[in-house]
Design a protein around this motif. Sequence first.
Motif, mmCIF file in Angstrom:
data_model
loop_
_atom_site.group_PDB
_atom_site.id
_atom_site.type_symbol
_atom_site.label_atom_id
_atom_site.label_comp_id
_atom_site.label_asym_id
_atom_site.label_seq_id
_atom_site.Cartn_x
_atom_site.Cartn_y
_atom_site.Cartn_z
ATOM 1 N N GLN A 133 0.831 -1.318 -0.165
ATOM 2 C CA GLN A 133 0.055 0.000 -0.024
ATOM 3 C C GLN A 133 0.710 1.231 0.069
ATOM 4 O O GLN A 133 0.649 2.322 -0.879
ATOM 5 N N ALA A 134 1.866 1.249 0.891
ATOM 6 C CA ALA A 134 2.864 2.423 0.823
ATOM 7 C C ALA A 134 3.708 2.699 -0.319
ATOM 8 O O ALA A 134 3.654 4.087 -0.734
ATOM 9 N N GLU A 135 4.198 1.709 -1.048
ATOM 10 C CA GLU A 135 4.812 1.670 -2.086
ATOM 11 C C GLU A 135 3.967 2.193 -3.262
ATOM 12 O O GLU A 135 4.419 2.882 -4.191
ATOM 13 N N ALA A 161 2.873 7.028 5.012
ATOM 14 C CA ALA A 161 3.490 7.050 6.141
ATOM 15 C C ALA A 161 2.581 6.254 7.156
ATOM 16 O O ALA A 161 3.298 5.655 8.014
ATOM 17 N N ASN A 162 1.475 6.439 7.215
ATOM 18 C CA ASN A 162 0.499 5.706 7.965
ATOM 19 C C ASN A 162 0.527 4.211 7.835
ATOM 20 O O ASN A 162 0.693 3.398 9.017
ATOM 21 N N TRP A 163 0.558 3.840 6.658
ATOM 22 C CA TRP A 163 0.958 2.392 6.383
ATOM 23 C C TRP A 163 2.040 1.952 6.773
ATOM 24 O O TRP A 163 2.245 0.811 7.363
ATOM 25 N N LEU A 164 3.127 2.580 6.434
ATOM 26 C CA LEU A 164 4.438 2.168 7.124
ATOM 27 C C LEU A 164 4.466 2.054 8.480
ATOM 28 O O LEU A 164 5.591 1.230 9.088
ATOM 29 N N ALA A 165 3.745 2.928 9.211
ATOM 30 C CA ALA A 165 3.813 2.713 10.646
ATOM 31 C C ALA A 165 3.334 1.598 11.156
ATOM 32 O O ALA A 165 3.694 0.714 12.178
ATOM 33 N N LYS A 166 2.202 0.966 10.429
ATOM 34 C CA LYS A 166 1.730 -0.351 10.944
ATOM 35 C C LYS A 166 2.625 -1.192 10.539
ATOM 36 O O LYS A 166 2.828 -2.348 11.079
#
Length: 449
Positions: free
Chosen positions: A388-390, A405-410
């Motif tokens: 999702q993030a990429e 960034a929110n996806w990467l935090a997860k």
Amino acid sequence: MPPSAHTTIPLEPKAIRQHIRALIRHQYRLHPQEATRQTHAVLNEIWQFVTFASIQLQVHEQKQALLTLKAVTDVLTEQWMHLNDIHGEVSAFFQDLTRVWTETVLQVDLTATERKRWAKQITIWQARLTDWQSIHEAFAVLQAALREGWDYGPLQRILQGIALQQRAWEGEIPAYAPLLTQARLTVLEQQEKFQEYLYLAKAEDQTRAYVTMLVRQGQIPEAIAYGQHHLTTAEDALAVAQALWTHGAQSASLQIANLGITLDGAHVPLAVWLRDQSWRMGEQTQAIKAGEVAFQGEPTLKHYLSLARIAGTQWPEYRVRLLDSARQAPSTTDAHDLLQIFLHEHLFEDAIAVLQTDRRHTLVTLVVDAALKEQTVLEWVVKACRQQAEHIMNGAKASYYQAAANWLAKARTAYHLLGQDDTWHIYLADLLERHQHKSKLLPLLMALA
């Protein structure tokens, strides 16, 4: 601004025409998108005049009611092309307007000359709508109501109870027959001519209308017997069952509803009603059966939990059956509904399988947030969040960088729960290197260190 619906509406035909023209003229000056949004409000305000005509009819101002409807129809048939019908609201308005017209002319005592004059007026309106076939045809019902009235031979023989095995038409049955029959039934009910209503409903195969009127007239055994042999749809069975329930025949209503589940049509509303009413009556077996039908037709968590409550000690058996049914649900089933069921049961593999056919980010979020608490699927969480993030970062969609960034935090949380913090830092360093020239993204990535 257009005239407000909160102001006092004009009551004279001339003023009504002026008011409606002003409403529609205001649409000319709007951007098409804004005009589309205001169409609903404009039609609602115009409908006030149709409602006013109905009130005039109720207080026996029959001719005034006709003139009010004429004022509305005059302007709309002249100006309809200036109203945006992208959502079909104008078409629906005309359908409702012609229905009110038809019921009105069936209630007003018109002379033969007056009927001919009104028929001529309707022909003029139809001519303005030749490019709008469905509405052009809607006026055909009104024309027939004026032409035939209540004196039409086949109709009269039915209303007198003379020819109950015949239809109310000579020759081929016209396409508008069901609409005109419904208008006639509405008027007969308003006039409390219940026997004539029953004669006409039966002759015209209006089974729902016929059986529900039998119920309302207290002819319960006749209603049950006729319904059992003539109901053909689940929708009709539900209407009859509800009427029987209201009139105190609860057992019979459940019997009719149970029959309805075997008929064609939309089964879910009927099954839900039968499930709940059977449970109230202590009929657990019937409630479970109906609950299963409801779930199979609409697999939602609400239906799932309802059946769990009703099934009691039998729930383990039905749980297996319902979950198998959810896994085999057709592709048209709402993925969100299926996910709610599987996540409620912590069946993450099944939830992930649903995402193979519907990858909306809102659904992925739903599964990821639940799966972060489940050690066995954390590897999937990492992969899903990175994808999702990429997708956002590689597409250089700057306005969505915060979402990335929110996806990467997860993903970072999942790496930590897996005991792979070093792997996370290596991955983050790679992202910082690859996206070092994206000034809006870089600070967000650095904050994840």
